[in-house]
Write a protein that holds these residues in place. Structure first.
Motif, PDB file in Angstrom:
ATOM      1  N   ARG A 154      32.778  -4.100 -26.791  1.00 13.61           N
ATOM      2  CA  ARG A 154      31.393  -3.885 -26.160  1.00 13.61           C
ATOM      3  C   ARG A 154      31.591  -4.427 -24.564  1.00 13.61           C
ATOM      4  N   ARG A 155      32.184  -5.689 -24.514  1.00  8.68           N
ATOM      5  CA  ARG A 155      32.218  -6.063 -23.144  1.00  8.68           C
ATOM      6  C   ARG A 155      33.183  -5.352 -22.256  1.00  8.68           C
ATOM      7  N   LYS A 158      31.363  -2.098 -21.226  1.00 12.73           N
ATOM      8  CA  LYS A 158      30.343  -2.435 -20.335  1.00 12.73           C
ATOM      9  C   LYS A 158      31.031  -2.672 -18.767  1.00 12.73           C
ATOM     10  N   ILE A 197      28.084   6.015 -20.700  1.00 17.62           N
ATOM     11  CA  ILE A 197      26.778   5.483 -20.749  1.00 17.62           C
ATOM     12  C   ILE A 197      25.938   5.786 -21.913  1.00 17.62           C
ATOM     13  N   TYR A 200      27.655   4.395 -24.737  1.00 16.41           N
ATOM     14  CA  TYR A 200      27.379   3.056 -25.119  1.00 16.41           C
ATOM     15  C   TYR A 200      26.197   2.865 -25.655  1.00 16.41           C
ATOM     16  N   TYR A 204      25.750   1.045 -28.960  1.00 16.35           N
ATOM     17  CA  TYR A 204      25.246  -0.491 -29.060  1.00 16.35           C
ATOM     18  C   TYR A 204      23.691  -0.623 -28.712  1.00 16.35           C
ATOM     19  N   SER A 206      20.268  -0.594 -26.215  1.00 15.18           N
ATOM     20  CA  SER A 206      20.028  -1.213 -25.010  1.00 15.18           C
ATOM     21  C   SER A 206      18.583  -1.743 -25.385  1.00 15.18           C
TER      22      SER A 206
END
Length: 379
Positions: A154-155, A158, A197, A200, A204, A206
């Protein structure tokens, strides 16, 4: 362009709305309702209206790509899907010119011009539709993008997205001079950034974009700020000649407010729930045909003409112009949807007949083999 599991009506309604927004923007552009930054020239009533309306519609392209990234990021790459898309594009690029010639709207000399024929035969490579070129290249890169989403933490994901935003979005949003590498979001690089985007968000989520209220507020604030910034630059340019380039920046697809507005609208519809019934069925029925709306009204031989074909003379009065805009957009949308639904039926019937032949079965086997190769997982 996705068959299989039942389509989510809220996202399909967003797809329809995005295409309506695209048609609105093109009508504004082709009828002179969008002001040009120029010293000594101030926007009039219709141009101020056009600026505000464009500000609320400019997010449509980003939204459309976000939808693709959101759903395709969890799917295996499909040569069949790409083949169907290319056939749909060729159907319109090749058939619209002779139809216009038969209707007397285009000369046969233009239709049979070798350069014109070549552009229609190779619409992706020639850039016949800028969106199609960027979108198809993005699709070809989608297996690589999906692999990155699956394997990166995830990091890491990002960080990649942040780096792409710095290059494509953040810097140009502040610069009052154009960058040589900036394509204003009209390229597959920006589309790939949007794809990641959306992937993501799918994987995950937001907390910042969670919920209809936050999404709706972000969309409204972003679009209002876009209009206000554009009008400010237009007035400054009109009085002093400064900010001539930057007056157009709020309407670039990779401008920060255009991105945030698209994310806000996407988030709003993600939280929207449409109950099963006549509305959801109608939405699912119409949404697969909305790409045909783009292919028809933005064909190179139609794009600059369709608005004036419908309205004739553009009304000088605000309310008259608003009526012309509404009628024209709805007419183009619904006629094009009907045409594409008919095309889809023709394609389905032709496909069934073709599959009964040996060449058709072999081609189907080839596509299945290629799709099978793409589904292989290497350790």
């Amino acid at each position: 362009m996705d068959s299989g599991r039942k389509r989510q009506a809220n996202f399909e309604l967003l797809r329809i709305l995005a295409m309506l927004m695209v048609v609105v923007m093109h009508f504004l552009s082709h009828t002179g309702a969008l002001p040009a930054a120029q010293e000594g020239r101030m926007p009039g009533e219709r141009e101020i209206f056009g600026t505000f309306l464009e500000a609320f519609c400019i997010v449509a392209v980003n939204v459309y790509v976000l939808l693709s990234g959101f759903f395709l990021s969890e799917k295996d790459f499909s040569f069949r899907r790409l083949w169907r898309l290319l056939l749909q594009i060729l159907f319109y690029t090749l058939l619209i010119p002779p139809v216009l010639a038969l209707a007397g709207a285009l000369s046969w000399q233009e239709v049979l011009d070798p350069y014109h024929i070549w552009n229609c035969l190779f619409p992706v490579q020639s850039g016949h539709y800028w969106f199609v070129t960027a979108y198809v290249v993005m699709l070809l890169f989608s297996p690589v993008l999906n692999a990155a989403v699956r394997t990166l933490s995830r990091r890491q994901l990002k960080a990649v997205i942040l780096g792409l935003l710095v290059f494509f979005c953040f810097g140009k949003s502040l610069s009052v001079l154009p960058f040589g590498t900036d394509r204003y979001g009209y390229d597959f690089g920006w589309f790939s950034c949007l794809y990641l985007i959306a992937a993501y968000l799918r994987k995950y989520g937001s907390t910042f974009l969670y919920g209809k209220k936050r999404g709706g507020a972000l969309y409204l604030l972003s679009c209002t700020a876009t209009a206000a910034l554009a009008l400010f630059c237009l007035y400054v340019c009109g009085r002093t000649g400064a900010l001539e380039y930057y007056a157009s920046v709020p309407f670039h697809y990779n401008f920060i407010l255009c991105l945030s507005g698209a994310l806000g609208l996407f988030s709003f519809f993600a939280g929207l729930r449409i109950p099963e019934g006549a509305l959801s069925q109608a939405v699912r029925r119409i949404s697969p045909a909305v790409f045909g709306v783009y292919l028809i009204h933005e064909h190179a031989d139609v794009s600059a003409r369709w608005a004036l074909w419908i309205v004739g003379d553009v009304s000088e009065h605000f309310w008259g112009y608003l009526i012309q805009l509404t009628e024209s957009v709805l007419l183009v949308f619904f006629v094009s949807v009907c045409i594409d639904l008919l095309r889809a039926r023709m394609f389905d019937a032709a496909g069934r007949l073709l599959m009964r032949t040996k060449p058709g079965a072999r081609f189907r086997g080839l596509l299945s083999g290629l799709d099978g190769m793409m589904r292989e997982r290497k350790e």
